[in-house]
Structure formats: structure tokens, C-alpha cells
Write an enzyme that holds these catalytic residues in place. Structure first.
Site, mmCIF file in Angstrom:
data_model
loop_
_atom_site.group_PDB
_atom_site.id
_atom_site.type_symbol
_atom_site.label_atom_id
_atom_site.label_comp_id
_atom_site.label_asym_id
_atom_site.label_seq_id
_atom_site.Cartn_x
_atom_site.Cartn_y
_atom_site.Cartn_z
ATOM 1 N N GLY A 83 1.691 -5.254 0.629
ATOM 2 C CA GLY A 83 2.163 -6.060 -0.478
ATOM 3 C C GLY A 83 2.089 -5.287 -1.781
ATOM 4 O O GLY A 83 1.590 -4.169 -1.857
ATOM 5 N N LYS A 85 3.510 -3.608 -5.549
ATOM 6 C CA LYS A 85 4.550 -2.697 -6.017
ATOM 7 C C LYS A 85 4.073 -1.254 -5.902
ATOM 8 O O LYS A 85 3.349 -0.902 -4.985
ATOM 9 C CB LYS A 85 4.954 -3.060 -7.449
ATOM 10 C CG LYS A 85 5.656 -4.419 -7.545
ATOM 11 C CD LYS A 85 6.352 -4.598 -8.878
ATOM 12 C CE LYS A 85 7.190 -5.865 -8.900
ATOM 13 N NZ LYS A 85 8.012 -5.949 -10.140
ATOM 14 N N ILE A 86 4.516 -0.414 -6.836
ATOM 15 C CA ILE A 86 4.226 1.016 -6.729
ATOM 16 C C ILE A 86 2.862 1.346 -7.327
ATOM 17 O O ILE A 86 2.413 0.705 -8.284
ATOM 18 C CB ILE A 86 5.328 1.849 -7.419
ATOM 19 C CG1 ILE A 86 5.204 3.335 -7.049
ATOM 20 C CG2 ILE A 86 5.292 1.661 -8.945
ATOM 21 C CD1 ILE A 86 6.427 4.146 -7.425
ATOM 22 N N THR A 87 2.204 2.344 -6.735
ATOM 23 C CA THR A 87 0.957 2.842 -7.303
ATOM 24 C C THR A 87 0.838 4.327 -7.005
ATOM 25 O O THR A 87 1.663 4.900 -6.292
ATOM 26 C CB THR A 87 -0.268 2.072 -6.778
ATOM 27 O OG1 THR A 87 -1.400 2.372 -7.603
ATOM 28 C CG2 THR A 87 -0.578 2.421 -5.332
ATOM 29 N N TRP A 88 -0.184 4.916 -7.562
ATOM 30 C CA TRP A 88 -0.459 6.342 -7.358
ATOM 31 C C TRP A 88 -1.812 6.503 -6.705
ATOM 32 O O TRP A 88 -2.750 5.781 -7.007
ATOM 33 C CB TRP A 88 -0.449 7.067 -8.708
ATOM 34 C CG TRP A 88 -0.893 8.502 -8.646
ATOM 35 C CD1 TRP A 88 -0.122 9.597 -8.376
ATOM 36 C CD2 TRP A 88 -2.217 9.008 -8.867
ATOM 37 N NE1 TRP A 88 -0.868 10.743 -8.401
ATOM 38 C CE2 TRP A 88 -2.170 10.404 -8.707
ATOM 39 C CE3 TRP A 88 -3.442 8.409 -9.171
ATOM 40 C CZ2 TRP A 88 -3.290 11.216 -8.846
ATOM 41 C CZ3 TRP A 88 -4.557 9.215 -9.314
ATOM 42 C CH2 TRP A 88 -4.472 10.598 -9.158
ATOM 43 N N HIS A 89 -1.911 7.451 -5.771
ATOM 44 C CA HIS A 89 -3.191 7.866 -5.201
ATOM 45 C C HIS A 89 -3.366 9.354 -5.445
ATOM 46 O O HIS A 89 -2.389 10.112 -5.463
ATOM 47 C CB HIS A 89 -3.243 7.608 -3.691
ATOM 48 C CG HIS A 89 -3.051 6.180 -3.308
ATOM 49 N ND1 HIS A 89 -3.890 5.174 -3.727
ATOM 50 C CD2 HIS A 89 -2.109 5.583 -2.528
ATOM 51 C CE1 HIS A 89 -3.473 4.021 -3.225
ATOM 52 N NE2 HIS A 89 -2.394 4.250 -2.506
ATOM 53 N N GLY A 167 -5.522 -1.576 1.848
ATOM 54 C CA GLY A 167 -6.791 -1.983 1.271
ATOM 55 C C GLY A 167 -6.945 -1.736 -0.205
ATOM 56 O O GLY A 167 -6.198 -2.278 -1.019
ATOM 57 N N SER A 169 -8.004 0.788 -3.779
ATOM 58 C CA SER A 169 -8.092 2.091 -4.452
ATOM 59 C C SER A 169 -8.909 1.898 -5.723
ATOM 60 O O SER A 169 -8.660 0.977 -6.503
ATOM 61 C CB SER A 169 -6.712 2.659 -4.758
ATOM 62 O OG SER A 169 -5.940 1.779 -5.543
ATOM 63 N N CYS A 185 1.716 -0.954 -10.390
ATOM 64 C CA CYS A 185 1.755 -2.305 -9.829
ATOM 65 C C CYS A 185 2.780 -3.192 -10.526
ATOM 66 O O CYS A 185 2.735 -4.419 -10.407
ATOM 67 C CB CYS A 185 0.377 -2.957 -9.863
ATOM 68 S SG CYS A 185 -0.897 -1.978 -9.037
#
Length: 250
Positions: A83, A85-89, A167, A169, A185
């Protein structure tokens, strides 16, 4: 908030959660491992697992990501089935993937709130005042006179065949450059921060990892009750202590 299930486990099984430290691992490799474990758990085989790790720098886009959310510099993005939107890791960010067969009836909102509670408890132990923002998942620092609300931990999950994947971050000492090319997000009126920035000292993934492992397992087993940590927002009245409220989830 409506807290009806936190006195018991969110997990179907009573066997211990197996915690694994995977170190720095490619996103695709970790995703494939998640799916393998989840397939086993859906069949009743294996054990619930909590995978703790860091990823090399990568953007991942959840199911609600829109074209306008994508990186302005054209960086590649991994489309995923969680679920949000976009994120960065990237390095310096602790990622946790609880691969858990959930108790029936499955309550996705309750599960997300437990993950939030685990991270809130870790932040509190470290000396930070954090909480939830109505209508937004994750863990936040309150707005100040000069700063907007800042997200310090994000949550994005998928539940398939009764098993949770993906999960959390948790920004420890990660560089925030990766967030500059996106709207994290999909939230435009808030910021992103790290434990290191907020505490004014170096906080590493290695320091936080055992704390997160303990708190997540406690939360999923029902040993860490979900409490009301709603942050007051401009123009709103803070909730009374121990008040209950039904929440939406994004």
C-alpha cells in the site's frame, strides 16, 4: 482510537518470531525472500519472521503512486505491491519486514497500529516525543513554530492469503538527499527527518536494530498495547488522555 485487539496477539501462531539480520541487501533479493516466506506461511509451514536490513539506494512505488509522484530526475523506480505511494530506501535507514501469518479475523488497521506503536516506543526510549497524525500512517514529530510535521518512520504493507508482507522503514542516520527528488508518500505539506538530526547525535542502524526487534515482536504478540499518541495539529483540540477514536489509514 478504537483499541479492541491489543490485549491479544496479532499473530495466528504462538511459536516465537524468528528475527533475522540480513545486513545490506538488494531490494529485489529481499522482495523475493519475502514472497518465498509468505508462501510458506500461507500454507502453514515455517515460522513467522522479522527481517531486519538496509537497502542500497532505491525508490519503491506502492499501489497508490501517481505519475506526478515519480522522481523529477528520472531515477528508476521499483513498482511494488504494498500500500501507499512512493518512498526511498537507502543506507542509514533500518528496514523491517515482518512476514507474519495474522490472527483471524484479519485486522489490517490493527496490525499497522501495532507497528507504529513499536516504533513510537523506540523513539520514546531514545528521548524523542513522537506520535501519529490523523489520517496518515507512520510515526511523526510534531510541528513547531519553524518546522512542519516530520515523518521519521514509514509503514507500507500488503496482506495476502492472511499473511503480512513489507513493513517499516526507520530513518536513523540516512542522508535525506534521496527524498529531495520525490514527494515522500505523496504528502506535500510535511517533511522527513532522522533520529540523528532530531537527537543531535549519531544514531546508527546498529544501535536501533535490537530495540526495534524487541518492540516489534512485543507489539505483535500483544505485550505492547496500542495507545493514543495523536499529535495536536493547528486548529485542532488535542485528544484527552486515554481517549478512543476510530482512525482512517492511508
Amino acid at each position: 482510537m478504537n483499541d479492541t485487539r491489543t490485549s491479544r496477539s496479532a499473530r495466528f501462531d504462538t511459536t516465537p518470531v524468528v528475527v533475522e539480520d540480513l545486513g545490506l541487501i538488494d531490494y529485489h533479493a529481499a522482495w523475493e525472500l519475502q514472497r518465498t516466506i509468505a508462501a510458506e506461511r500461507a500454507e502453514g509451514a515455517g515460522s513467522d519472521r522479522l527481517l531486519l536490513l538496509e537497502h542500497p539506494s532505491v525508490y519503491t512505488a506502492g499501489r497508490r503512486t501517481e505519475d506526478a509522484d515519480l522522481p523529477i530526475d528520472g531515477s528508476p523506480v521499483v513498482q511494488v505491491d504494498r500500500g501507499g505511494k512512493i518512498t526511498w530506501h537507502g543506507p542509514g535507514q533500518l528496514v523491517g519486514y515482518p512476514i507474519v501469518r495474522l490472527a483471524e479475523p484479519v485486522d489490517v488497521v490493527d496490525y499497522v497500529r501495532r507497528l507504529e506503536e513499536a516504533l513510537i516506543s523506540v523513539c520514546t526510549e531514545l528521548g524523542l516525543t513522537v506520535g501519529r497524525v490523523e489520517g496518515r500512517s507512520g510515526v511523526w514529530l510534531p510541528a513547531t513554530e519553524t518546522l512542519a510535521e516530520r515523518k521519521i518512520a514509514a509503514i507500507g504493507i500488503r496482506v495476502q492469503r492472511g499473511v503480512a508482507l513489507h513493513g517499516i522503514s526507520f530513518n536513523c542516520n540516512s542522508a535525506l538527499d534521496g527524498f529531495q527528488a520525490i514527494v515522500p508518500c505523496g504528502i506535500q505539506d510535511a517533511g522527513v527527518t532522522t533520529l540523528t538530526r532530531e537527537l543531535g547525535r549519531e544514531v546508527t542502524v546498529a544501535e536501533v536494530k535490537p530495540m526495534v526487534a524487541t518492540a516489534v515482536v512485543q507489539a505483535l504478540n500483544g505485550d505492547l498495547p496500542v495507545r493514543d499518541h495523536d499529535l495536536p495539529r493547528p486548529g485542532t483540540t488535542p485528544a484527552a488522555p486515554n481517549s478512543t477514536r476510530v482512525r482512517s489509514m492511508t
